[in-house]
Design an enzyme around this catalytic site. Sequence first.
Site, PDB file in Angstrom:
ATOM      1  N   CYS A 234       0.837  -1.195   0.000  1.00 52.35           N
ATOM      2  CA  CYS A 234       0.000   0.000   0.000  1.00 52.35           C
ATOM      3  C   CYS A 234       0.882   1.260   0.000  1.00 52.35           C
ATOM      4  CB  CYS A 234      -0.975  -0.045   1.175  1.00 52.35           C
ATOM      5  SG  CYS A 234      -2.381   1.064   0.951  1.00 52.35           S
TER       6      CYS A 234
ATOM      7  N   HIS B 168      -3.446  -5.657   1.070  1.00 50.95           N
ATOM      8  CA  HIS B 168      -2.749  -5.822   2.349  1.00 50.95           C
ATOM      9  C   HIS B 168      -2.698  -7.296   2.764  1.00 50.95           C
ATOM     10  CE1 HIS B 168      -2.476  -1.606   3.781  1.00 50.95           C
ATOM     11  NE2 HIS B 168      -3.543  -1.414   3.028  1.00 50.95           N
TER      12      HIS B 168
ATOM     13  N   GLU C  74      -0.925  -8.548   5.036  1.00 54.26           N
ATOM     14  CA  GLU C  74      -0.777  -8.624   6.506  1.00 54.26           C
ATOM     15  C   GLU C  74      -2.121  -8.489   7.212  1.00 54.26           C
ATOM     16  OE1 GLU C  74      -0.230  -6.003   4.730  1.00 54.26           O
ATOM     17  OE2 GLU C  74      -0.845  -4.213   5.829  1.00 54.26           O
TER      18      GLU C  74
END
Lengths: 79, 220
Positions: free
Chosen positions: B87, B195, B197
């Site tokens: 990002c 994302h 994560e």
Amino acid sequence: MKARIHVYLKPGVLDPQGAAVAGALKNLGFDEVENARQGKLIELDLSGDDADAAKTRVEDMCKKLLANPVIENFTVEMD
Amino acid sequence: MKSAVIVFPGSNCDRDAAMAIEKVTGTAPTMVWHQETALPDGTEFVMLPGGFSYGDYLRCGAMAGVSHIIPAVKAHAEDGKPLLGVCNGFQVLIETGLLPGALMRNASLHFVCEKSPLTIENGNTQFTSRYGSTRDVIIPVAHHDGNYFADDETLDRIESEGQVVFRYARNPNGSARDIAGIINEGGNVMGMMPHPERAIDADHGGTDGLAVFESILGSA
């Protein structure tokens, strides 16, 4: 000394913000607006008195940080 | 593997990144403040997290791209060691010139925040090898400036070299050729808008991002 830097999108790069501005102006009745492009104006106060040398430095600043050469062009005016 | 997460003023996914790395390696990464000028000795993997570094002033990632730690991050990449930007981290990689192209305001002008179906275009990278034969995954996106742009010549080149790693199945931002994530020519620097994560725990909505970390960090 002052440097006035215009940073603007290259021709052909889609500018959704400019398109939104043009649309909003039309909504207000400004039917003559055919297109809008949105850019940035950056003013720098500079020390020294050699305008030519300063302009060269400012152009370097544009290449290194102020403009993204992939999508943007810039012009520098010295006052 | 010894890892580091770079923290800029305005980073907000740095702790998520650390959680994901620790989940896979069992060891917390070192959090490195942007004013440092060196990575910890022996750092093998560096992650640039998501967020809004420097309030997205000037252009997203532009200020972070010239911060004190960046020469060390570039040297890490030039040594061929793995570097992942997610990002805002992807935006920083673009601004530093480690990856080609530009990330512009979303075509809709809206911030997008949703689970994004993606296609893995290249499963043979050190960031995607653990996906095996899986090609369809769902990973969240949350950004205002993820509209990938490059000239046609660059797009043709990265396509033909297998550098397009992730593609949107439902383009949320107007990206050229639905590009969601790319890798450099050397295969050690990857940037992606989604994302991974945020997709490492079933209780938080899915685990499709976990294999990115398993691929790089080499466990599980």
